[in-house]
Design an enzyme around this catalytic site. Structure first.
Site, PDB file in Angstrom:
ATOM      1  N   ASP A  32      35.909  46.307  29.088  1.00 17.83           N
ATOM      2  CA  ASP A  32      37.339  45.971  28.990  1.00 17.83           C
ATOM      3  C   ASP A  32      38.181  47.186  28.660  1.00 17.83           C
ATOM      4  O   ASP A  32      39.326  47.291  29.086  1.00 17.83           O
ATOM      5  CB  ASP A  32      37.562  44.944  27.866  1.00 17.83           C
ATOM      6  CG  ASP A  32      37.245  43.539  28.322  1.00 17.83           C
ATOM      7  OD1 ASP A  32      37.114  43.335  29.534  1.00 17.83           O
ATOM      8  OD2 ASP A  32      37.124  42.661  27.456  1.00 17.83           O
TER       9      ASP A  32
ATOM     10  N   HIS B 145      40.554  34.532  24.927  1.00 12.36           N
ATOM     11  CA  HIS B 145      41.658  34.956  25.788  1.00 12.36           C
ATOM     12  C   HIS B 145      42.634  33.824  26.091  1.00 12.36           C
ATOM     13  O   HIS B 145      43.841  34.037  26.170  1.00 12.36           O
ATOM     14  CB  HIS B 145      41.111  35.443  27.146  1.00 12.36           C
ATOM     15  CG  HIS B 145      40.766  36.890  27.174  1.00 12.36           C
ATOM     16  ND1 HIS B 145      41.683  37.868  26.924  1.00 12.36           N
ATOM     17  CD2 HIS B 145      39.598  37.542  27.433  1.00 12.36           C
ATOM     18  CE1 HIS B 145      41.096  39.064  27.029  1.00 12.36           C
ATOM     19  NE2 HIS B 145      39.840  38.885  27.328  1.00 12.36           N
TER      20      HIS B 145
ATOM     21  N   GLU C 101      33.519  36.360  37.052  1.00  7.70           N
ATOM     22  CA  GLU C 101      34.274  37.602  36.908  1.00  7.70           C
ATOM     23  C   GLU C 101      33.429  38.655  36.161  1.00  7.70           C
ATOM     24  O   GLU C 101      33.246  39.759  36.633  1.00  7.70           O
ATOM     25  CB  GLU C 101      35.561  37.286  36.131  1.00  7.70           C
ATOM     26  CG  GLU C 101      36.474  38.478  35.925  1.00  7.70           C
ATOM     27  CD  GLU C 101      37.595  38.167  34.939  1.00  7.70           C
ATOM     28  OE1 GLU C 101      37.502  37.148  34.209  1.00  7.70           O
ATOM     29  OE2 GLU C 101      38.548  38.958  34.887  1.00  7.70           O
ATOM     30  N   HIS C 102      32.934  38.283  34.985  1.00 10.36           N
ATOM     31  CA  HIS C 102      32.044  39.155  34.215  1.00 10.36           C
ATOM     32  C   HIS C 102      30.651  38.536  34.175  1.00 10.36           C
ATOM     33  O   HIS C 102      30.525  37.335  33.957  1.00 10.36           O
ATOM     34  CB  HIS C 102      32.504  39.288  32.759  1.00 10.36           C
ATOM     35  CG  HIS C 102      33.910  39.767  32.584  1.00 10.36           C
ATOM     36  ND1 HIS C 102      34.982  38.911  32.455  1.00 10.36           N
ATOM     37  CD2 HIS C 102      34.416  41.024  32.515  1.00 10.36           C
ATOM     38  CE1 HIS C 102      36.096  39.619  32.300  1.00 10.36           C
ATOM     39  NE2 HIS C 102      35.791  40.900  32.343  1.00 10.36           N
TER      40      HIS C 102
ATOM     41  N   HIS D 205      48.895  46.231  80.885  1.00 11.82           N
ATOM     42  CA  HIS D 205      47.928  47.097  80.209  1.00 11.82           C
ATOM     43  C   HIS D 205      47.170  47.929  81.254  1.00 11.82           C
ATOM     44  O   HIS D 205      46.984  49.132  81.094  1.00 11.82           O
ATOM     45  CB  HIS D 205      46.937  46.266  79.395  1.00 11.82           C
ATOM     46  CG  HIS D 205      47.489  45.774  78.094  1.00 11.82           C
ATOM     47  ND1 HIS D 205      48.571  44.931  78.006  1.00 11.82           N
ATOM     48  CD2 HIS D 205      47.108  46.012  76.803  1.00 11.82           C
ATOM     49  CE1 HIS D 205      48.827  44.669  76.725  1.00 11.82           C
ATOM     50  NE2 HIS D 205      47.944  45.312  75.974  1.00 11.82           N
TER      51      HIS D 205
ATOM     52  N   GLN E 146      35.305  36.081  25.420  1.00 12.58           N
ATOM     53  CA  GLN E 146      36.007  35.597  26.609  1.00 12.58           C
ATOM     54  C   GLN E 146      36.878  34.396  26.252  1.00 12.58           C
ATOM     55  O   GLN E 146      38.023  34.292  26.681  1.00 12.58           O
ATOM     56  CB  GLN E 146      34.977  35.137  27.652  1.00 12.58           C
ATOM     57  CG  GLN E 146      35.050  35.719  29.021  1.00 12.58           C
ATOM     58  CD  GLN E 146      35.869  36.960  29.174  1.00 12.58           C
ATOM     59  OE1 GLN E 146      36.871  36.896  29.840  1.00 12.58           O
ATOM     60  NE2 GLN E 146      35.486  38.080  28.588  1.00 12.58           N
TER      61      GLN E 146
END
Lengths: 423, 423
Positions: free
Chosen positions: A353, A254, A319-320, A412, A251
């Site tokens: 991934d 990245h 996220e993960h 209405h 991770q």
């Protein structure tokens, strides 16, 4: 790597890049320019930013054929297998339109149909990300979107990476343009002479792309403005320190702002992983990036027990999430907030991934509390269907009119009563 | 009412209210103030904007009991029946978590669970909208959201409309605060001493509420920034002009910027409806609003045939669509873009506003091209679940590592290979 107690728990939320006011102004100018001058603006902006003159933006069949010549057969085979897995996982998300019928003749339902058209942005730059093409295009394809457009900036020779073109072809994209940056987003949102507009734009990009997506949002739909990537690993003493460290670093490589966190009740594991991270870092090609990420946003939290560790994970809403514990499957029910949950040591995060099938476009920055991975629903929409029979109407008309009057909406009530009068 | 040909087709898109820069600045200041000073800020802002001093924001059980004393038994009965219909329609949208198992041991799936907490904003002002309470709260309730908070501005006596409190109680809300405006949105997003924060905020409001929702979006989720209401009626010569006119006016009375459109191949119907609208307008309590709406955003389009009329509707992508033609059901398959579709003359639009069951929170401003009515999915979220067995991993590890290397992500490849080394 820092070893902390839970009361030092830091939020994984990092400020979303809002861009400088110069960047914001530049993006607005580009969008206005593309809206006014169309292809001519795109051509000039491409020359300016990508340093290439293009007579046509469209990628030809011949270019795609040539792309297949530039990648290995092994690569094509892996892409095909990954695409099949992704397609299969997303097909299981498909829902039919439905309706209910009542004895008085009422029919109610939801008509669920695909969007007409979608644009997928694929970033350019030094690396090629064919996996991003598969993950963005295939859910739309499975949803039934008829027109899927891919845009990506050309290099100085006016080409796109072969791997990206092959992935696009394998995913079934039939319309590809060599346009990048904010000008590509503007073209997708508002159309030009050669690029028809779409209803939704997905895919990651640099700050200019992100700002442009934010700017056109509302006129078209967008997926999300993704933040930097995150992983949390929930592990006990049964986890192997070198594997945990390797996953944290996958991770961290990245982005310097990526966030890698280990949560464990085991101080022994914490210390071993900390040492392993330092060791593995020294021999990593993207060492500089990973090192900054680990220093700024990496942490190991040592908890009193597994239960507290799960609570920390839910607070982080990563996220993960990898769960590497003796009874990993049993913890699944307790995990409330995570984009993707990887169970057991063989479910290393890169498995998801690239290959397993679930989407790698996931909610970042704690938004897993309320957001989902990119999925088929994102490319479909619902219309409510209401069919009232005369009988159903007559049974309920007075109640409906009374409700409307109670809210002060006389027209209405009269709309309903106009039927009573005529019948 | 203007009768136009299709080549004069005007987009129903109206600019979304962005607010003045003063309003934007005021909202930012309020949000910052609530984040810093919590309840104290709320108390001061409530005194300033709602002109009432409150010692506690919380609505008590006693206040709710008293509210029941202030509304008619008939009203409570109608609310209960409407709530039952809405609950029933939304329950049919519920989806289970799911998983697939493969022979090599792989398990993949989606864990689908409700959000933890949701805040519903209910506007104050002169009218009370209990229907809005039902339509926002019940989908969240059906989705399984445990904590649903309602906020609404108090009147100068520190009270909320009885009808709103009764609707909230019937919908199952257990936490209600007398706070309105941007300060209510700030409290819901960031929390104060007496109001805990939520994960998502829904519900309509004035420009300050809309700006505040836009401002906190990302830190929490929001439903949408709704534009003014719209109706399109697709009708042929079998439709009754007075009913069509009454339905057009029921939309027009909402807002001077509401948009009411008739699309028909019948010039006779067009002329009759135009005359009916003028006639009915003269005796409408909210005449001034409806008149401006019809003048500025009303239109009748006369098409060559029914097919062209359907195409016009798809181009408009209206919030509400009524289909009043001889074979209305048959046209359903051709309609691609509309928030809610009302089939036949007995499915007058107010039927859906209050009673039938489908949600009345619908995509406006042409966004039905890519958006859906408020629904149960909006209050749930998905997590991908990936369980790779040793066998599944061993079969695929090399392919995954190769894919990662192809994208230049060496640490990803090494994370996978760390398992191969250890086994």
């Amino acid at each position: 790597m820092k070893i902390l107690k839970v009361n030092d728990l830091i939020s994984i939320k990092r400020s979303v890049e809002a861009g400088t006011s110069e960047q914001q102004a530049a993006v607005k100018t580009i969008i206005a320019d593309v809206r006014t001058r169309g292809d001519e603006a795109i051509r000039e902006l491409t020359e300016k930013f990508d340093q290439v003159q293009l007579s046509s933006f469209s990628v030809t069949e011949q270019e795609i054929e040539e792309a297949y010549g530039k990648v290995s057969e092994e690569f094509v085979a892996i892409v095909r297998e990954a695409a099949a897995n992704i397609r299969s996982f997303h097909e299981k998300q498909l829902r039919p339109s439905w309706m209910t019928t009542e004895e008085n003749g009422t029919i109610l339902g939801q008509k669920i149909i695909p969007l007409d058209s979608v644009g997928v942005y694929v970033p350019g730059g030094t690396a090629a990300y064919p996996s991003s093409v598969l993950m963005n295009v295939l859910p739309a394809k499975v949803a039934g979107v008829k027109r899927i457009v891919m845009v990506s900036p050309p290099d100085r020779q006016g080409c796109m990476p072969a791997a990206v073109l092959v992935a696009a072809k394998e995913a079934g994209v039939e319309e590809i343009y060599k346009v990048g940056g904010a000008q590509a987003i503007a073209a997708l949102a508002y159309g030009t002479e050669s690029i028809a507009s779409v209803d939704k734009i997905t895919g990651p990009g640099n700050i200019f792309v992100a700002l442009a997506k934010r700017e056109v949002y509302g006129d078209v739909d967008i997926d999300m403005i993704a933040g930097p990537s995150e992983i949390a690993i929930l592990a006990d003493e049964t986890a192997l320190a070198d594997e945990v460290a390797a996953d944290l670093l996958s991770q961290a490589e990245h982005d310097p702002r990526a966030c890698s966190v280990l949560v464990t009740p085991s101080m022994a594991l914490a210390e071993a992983v900390s040492a392993e991270v330092e060791k593995q870092l020294t021999v990593l090609p993207r060492r500089e990036i990973a090192e900054r990420s680990i220093a700024d946003y990496g942490a190991i939290y040592v908890t009193a027990d597994l239960e507290e560790a799960v609570e920390v994970v839910n607070q982080l809403a990563p996220e993960h999430l990898e769960v590497i514990t003796a009874d990993a499957m049993e913890l699944l029910g307790k995990i409330r907030h995570a984009g993707a949950i990887f169970i057991g040591r063989y479910s290393s995060e890169p498995v998801g991934d690239y290959f397993a099938g679930p989407n790698h476009v996931l909610p970042t920055n704690g938004t897993a509390r309320f957001s989902s991975p990119l999925n088929v629903d994102d490319f479909q929409k619902k219309s409510s269907v209401i069919v009232y029979s005369k009988k159903a109407f007559m049974e309920n008309a007075e109640k409906i009119a009374a409700f409307a009057r109670m809210e002060g909406l006389e027209a209405h009530a009269r709309a309903v009563e106009s039927r009573l009068k005529n019948d």
